[in-house]
Design a protein around this motif. Structure first.
Motif, short mmCIF file in Angstrom:
data_model
loop_
_atom_site.label_atom_id
_atom_site.label_comp_id
_atom_site.label_asym_id
_atom_site.label_seq_id
_atom_site.Cartn_x
_atom_site.Cartn_y
_atom_site.Cartn_z
N GLY A 53 0.90 -1.17 0.41
CA GLY A 53 -0.05 0.18 -0.14
C GLY A 53 0.63 1.56 0.24
N GLY A 54 0.41 2.36 -0.97
CA GLY A 54 1.09 3.40 -0.81
C GLY A 54 2.20 3.10 -1.86
N SER A 55 2.97 4.50 -1.63
CA SER A 55 4.42 4.34 -2.65
C SER A 55 5.71 3.96 -2.29
CB SER A 55 4.19 5.76 -3.12
OG SER A 55 5.72 6.08 -3.97
N THR A 56 6.07 2.76 -2.47
CA THR A 56 7.37 2.34 -2.05
C THR A 56 8.67 3.07 -2.42
OG1 THR A 56 6.27 0.32 -1.02
CG2 THR A 56 8.39 -0.18 -1.24
N ILE A 112 23.75 0.96 -1.29
CA ILE A 112 24.35 1.14 -1.48
C ILE A 112 25.31 -0.15 -1.14
CG2 ILE A 112 24.60 1.42 0.64
CD1 ILE A 112 26.93 3.26 0.44
N GLU A 113 26.43 -0.47 -1.08
CA GLU A 113 27.21 -1.39 -1.31
C GLU A 113 27.46 -2.41 -0.21
OE1 GLU A 113 28.59 -4.03 -2.78
OE2 GLU A 113 28.59 -3.65 -5.38
N GLY A 114 26.46 -3.21 -0.02
CA GLY A 114 27.06 -3.79 1.70
C GLY A 114 25.02 -3.66 1.99
N GLY A 115 24.22 -2.54 1.60
CA GLY A 115 23.50 -1.94 2.17
C GLY A 115 21.91 -1.99 1.41
N VAL A 116 20.41 -1.86 1.61
CA VAL A 116 19.32 -1.94 0.83
C VAL A 116 18.32 -1.37 2.11
CG1 VAL A 116 17.55 -1.99 -0.92
CG2 VAL A 116 20.22 -3.10 -1.17
N CYS A 117 17.33 0.04 1.20
CA CYS A 117 16.32 0.24 2.34
C CYS A 117 15.66 0.71 1.61
CB CYS A 117 16.91 1.18 2.93
SG CYS A 117 15.48 1.81 3.91
N LEU A 118 14.22 -0.07 2.24
CA LEU A 118 12.82 0.18 0.98
C LEU A 118 12.14 1.02 2.25
CD1 LEU A 118 13.99 -3.04 0.54
CD2 LEU A 118 11.93 -2.86 -0.92
N TYR A 119 11.36 2.01 1.85
CA TYR A 119 10.59 3.15 2.69
C TYR A 119 9.94 3.26 2.23
CZ TYR A 119 13.61 6.35 -0.14
OH TYR A 119 13.69 7.59 -1.48
N LYS A 120 8.70 4.53 2.93
CA LYS A 120 7.91 5.39 2.81
C LYS A 120 7.63 6.75 2.71
CE LYS A 120 4.66 1.99 1.93
NZ LYS A 120 3.74 1.05 2.00
N GLU A 121 7.28 7.13 4.46
CA GLU A 121 7.48 8.52 4.82
C GLU A 121 8.06 8.48 5.59
OE1 GLU A 121 4.28 7.37 4.55
OE2 GLU A 121 4.14 7.83 2.19
N ILE A 122 8.93 9.50 6.15
CA ILE A 122 10.04 9.18 7.69
C ILE A 122 9.52 8.34 8.82
CG2 ILE A 122 9.17 12.12 8.09
CD1 ILE A 122 12.46 10.74 8.45
N ALA A 123 7.81 8.94 8.78
CA ALA A 123 7.58 7.97 10.11
C ALA A 123 7.56 6.84 10.09
CB ALA A 123 6.50 9.21 10.82
N LYS A 124 7.12 6.33 8.61
CA LYS A 124 6.55 4.63 8.67
C LYS A 124 8.00 4.02 9.18
CE LYS A 124 3.06 5.91 7.41
NZ LYS A 124 2.19 5.24 6.63
N GLU A 125 7.35 2.59 9.06
CA GLU A 125 8.56 0.93 9.35
C GLU A 125 9.25 1.09 7.87
OE1 GLU A 125 8.62 -3.08 11.58
OE2 GLU A 125 6.53 -2.15 10.36
N MET A 126 10.67 1.01 8.40
CA MET A 126 11.50 0.92 7.02
C MET A 126 12.18 -0.58 7.15
SD MET A 126 13.52 4.41 6.99
CE MET A 126 12.63 5.72 7.80
N ASN A 138 4.84 13.50 9.27
CA ASN A 138 5.06 12.95 9.14
C ASN A 138 5.04 13.08 7.19
OD1 ASN A 138 5.41 9.66 7.96
ND2 ASN A 138 3.52 9.06 7.47
N TYR A 139 6.77 12.87 7.01
CA TYR A 139 6.90 13.72 5.18
C TYR A 139 7.62 13.09 4.39
CZ TYR A 139 8.34 17.52 8.68
OH TYR A 139 8.47 18.79 9.68
N PRO A 140 7.12 12.82 3.56
CA PRO A 140 7.55 12.07 2.58
C PRO A 140 9.04 12.94 2.60
CG PRO A 140 5.97 14.29 1.62
CD PRO A 140 5.72 14.20 2.85
N ILE A 141 9.79 11.06 2.51
CA ILE A 141 11.20 11.70 1.09
C ILE A 141 12.29 11.14 1.03
CG2 ILE A 141 11.72 12.02 4.50
CD1 ILE A 141 11.90 8.59 4.11
N LYS A 142 13.37 11.93 0.66
CA LYS A 142 13.75 10.76 -0.81
C LYS A 142 15.38 9.90 0.29
CE LYS A 142 16.56 10.52 -4.28
NZ LYS A 142 16.68 9.83 -5.81
N GLY A 143 15.37 9.12 0.09
CA GLY A 143 16.21 8.27 1.12
C GLY A 143 17.48 8.28 -0.10
N LEU A 144 18.56 8.40 0.78
CA LEU A 144 20.26 8.19 -0.19
C LEU A 144 20.74 7.04 1.20
CD1 LEU A 144 20.51 11.35 -0.55
CD2 LEU A 144 20.30 9.34 -2.12
N PHE A 145 22.15 6.54 0.62
CA PHE A 145 22.75 6.13 1.89
C PHE A 145 24.38 6.50 2.22
CE2 PHE A 145 20.82 1.77 1.98
CZ PHE A 145 20.45 1.41 3.45
N LEU A 146 25.44 7.18 2.76
CA LEU A 146 26.31 7.25 2.92
C LEU A 146 26.99 6.29 3.78
CD1 LEU A 146 27.07 10.52 5.21
CD2 LEU A 146 25.63 11.51 2.64
#
Length: 357
Positions: free
Chosen positions: A285-288, A293-307, A338-346
Motif C-alpha cells: 500500500g502506498g508508494s514504496t 549502496i554496497e552492503g545495504g538496501v533500504c525500502l521506505y515510504k515516509e519518514i515516520a513509517k517503518e522501513m 510524517n514527511y514524504p522523503i528521498k532516501g540515500l545512503f552514505l
C-alpha cells in the motif's frame, strides 16, 4: 599518554572509530580535532541512511545504524531551488541538482560539516538530464550527465541533447566523452531516472515508470546498451542497487511480494533473494521507494513509517539479513510530521569530504 601519542598513531586509532564516536573524539581538544580531520575511514562500519524531506525544509534526518538512533541535521547552506539526486557515498557527500526550467546546476554538500559548493557549469547547458556518479578511489569521483533538453543556438525550440558529459573532481572540469542514440536521450529525459549504478565497467540508469527498462553506457567501448527489467511491466516499484560489484534489481508486486534479481552472464537475470513475507506485507500500500549502496538496501515510504533494510551481516561477509527499523517519529522528544522523503545512503567521512572543498 593519549596527549603524547604521535599524530599518525592517533589518526590510525581514530580510523577504526564509527563516525559518531569520531565526532565525539574530535571535540576533546585541538590536537584530536586536527587528527580526526586527517583520518581516513576504513569503512568497516555500515552506511548511514539519510532521509531528505521532498519539501524544501532545509534539513535532513540521518539514521545511525550502530546505535539505531535518528538525528536531525540542518541544511540551511543548501539553496532552496534544488533537490537531492544521489550521494557520493565514500566521500560523505550529497549531490544536488537545480530544479525548474533553468539549465542544470549541480552542487555537493557534506551534511555533517555544512560544507557546500557548486560544481562548474556544463559544456552543454541542459535541463532535466540523467545524473550518475562513479567513485574511482577515495580521493577522486566522477559525475556523469546524459541527455536532457538543450535550447537551440538560434533561439528556436528546445531539442534533446544526445551527449554524455563527465566531471572529474581532480581537474574540476567537465568533458564531453561521447554521444548517445537520440531515443536514449529522450527516455533518460522524459522518464527521469533515479540513482545510477556502476558495475563491471558500465554505468546504468533505470527509467522511473513502468514498464521499467535499463540503459547502460560501457566506458571501455563508448557504446550504449539496453536491458529489460524482470517483471518490468508488473512491478509496483523497482530500483537498481549495487551488490558485490554486480548490478541487482529489487522490485515488489501487488500484495507485498519483494524479489531481488542479479545480472549474470549474457545479461540474464537470476533471482537471488526474496524478502520475508511478513516484512513485505508491511510495505504493501502506498508508494514504496528503494535505495541501495554496497552492503545495504533500504525500502521506505515516509519518514515516520517503518522501513525495511537488507544488509550484509557484519560478522559474516557472505550472509545478508533482513530486518525492520522504526521510522523517525520524534527528535529530542518533539514529535515530527510524517514527511514524504528521498532516501540515500552514505559513509560519514570528514577527511575525504574536506579535501574537495
Amino acid at each position: 599518554m593519549w596527549n603524547n601519542l604521535p599524530s599518525d598513531l592517533l589518526s590510525n586509532v581514530f580510523s577504526y572509530l564509527p563516525p559518531h564516536s569520531l565526532a565525539r573524539a574530535m571535540v576533546t581538544c585541538r590536537h584530536w580535532h586536527d587528527c580526526g580531520r586527517s583520518t581516513t575511514s576504513r569503512h568497516q562500519h555500515p552506511p548511514w541512511f539519510v532521509a531528505l524531506p521532498t519539501r524544501a525544509l532545509n534539513l535532513c534526518f540521518v539514521h545511525n545504524p550502530i546505535e539505531s538512533t535518528w538525528h536531525l541535521l540542518g541544511l540551511k547552506h543548501v539553496p532552496s531551488l534544488t533537490r537531492p539526486v544521489s550521494t557520493i557515498p565514500g566521500h560523505g557527500l550529497i549531490l544536488f541538482k537545480s530544479t525548474g526550467s533553468v539549465p542544470l546546476q549541480l552542487s555537493v554538500c557534506d551534511p555533517f560539516t555544512s560544507r557546500f559548493r557548486h560544481l562548474p557549469q556544463l559544456w552543454k547547458p541542459r535541463t532535466n538530464p540523467a545524473v550518475g556518479v562513479i567513485e574511482d578511489c577515495p580521493s577522486q569521483f566522477n559525475v556523469y550527465v546524459a541527455g536532457g533538453m538543450c535550447k537551440a543556438a538560434s533561439g528556436g525550440a528546445a531539442s534533446y541533447e544526445p551527449t554524455l558529459e563527465m566531471f572529474d573532481s581532480r581537474s574540476n572540469n567537465w568533458t564531453i566523452i561521447g554521444s548517445m542514440p537520440i531515443e536514449f536521450a529522450v527516455r533518460l529525459t522524459v522518464w527521469t531516472p533515479n540513482e545510477s549504478v556502476y558495475s563491471c565497467g558500465v554505468l546504468y540508469w533505470m527509467t522511473s515508470a513502468r514498464a521499467y527498462s535499463i540503459m547502460g553506457f560501457d566506458m571501455s567501448s563508448n557504446k550504449w546498451k539496453e536491458l529489460s527489467v524482470p517483471m518490468g511491466d508488473t512491478l509496483e516499484f523497482a530500483a537498481m542497487v549495487p551488490r558485490d560489484g554486480k548490478l541487482a534489481v529489487i522490485g515488489g508486486t501487488h500484495g507485498g511480494n519483494v524479489l531481488v534479481w542479479e545480472l549474470g552472464e549474457d545479461d540474464k537475470w537470476n533471482v537471488i533473494e526474496r524478502m520475508p513475507v511478513e516484512l513485505g506485507k508491511r510495505l504493501f500500500g502506498g508508494s514504496t521507494k528503494c535505495v541501495g549502496i554496497e552492503g545495504g538496501v533500504c525500502l521506505y515510504k515516509e519518514i515516520a513509517k517503518e522501513m525495511v533494510v537488507w544488509r550484509r551481516d557484519r560478522n559474516h561477509k557472505n550472509r545478508w539479513e533482513w530486518y525492520s527499523i522504526e521510522g523517525c517519529n520524534q527528535i529530542s522528544g518533539k514529535r515530527l510530521e510524517n514527511y514524504p522523503i528521498k532516501g540515500l545512503f552514505l559513509h560519514p567521512n570528514l577527511a575525504c569530504s574536506s579535501s574537495f572543498f
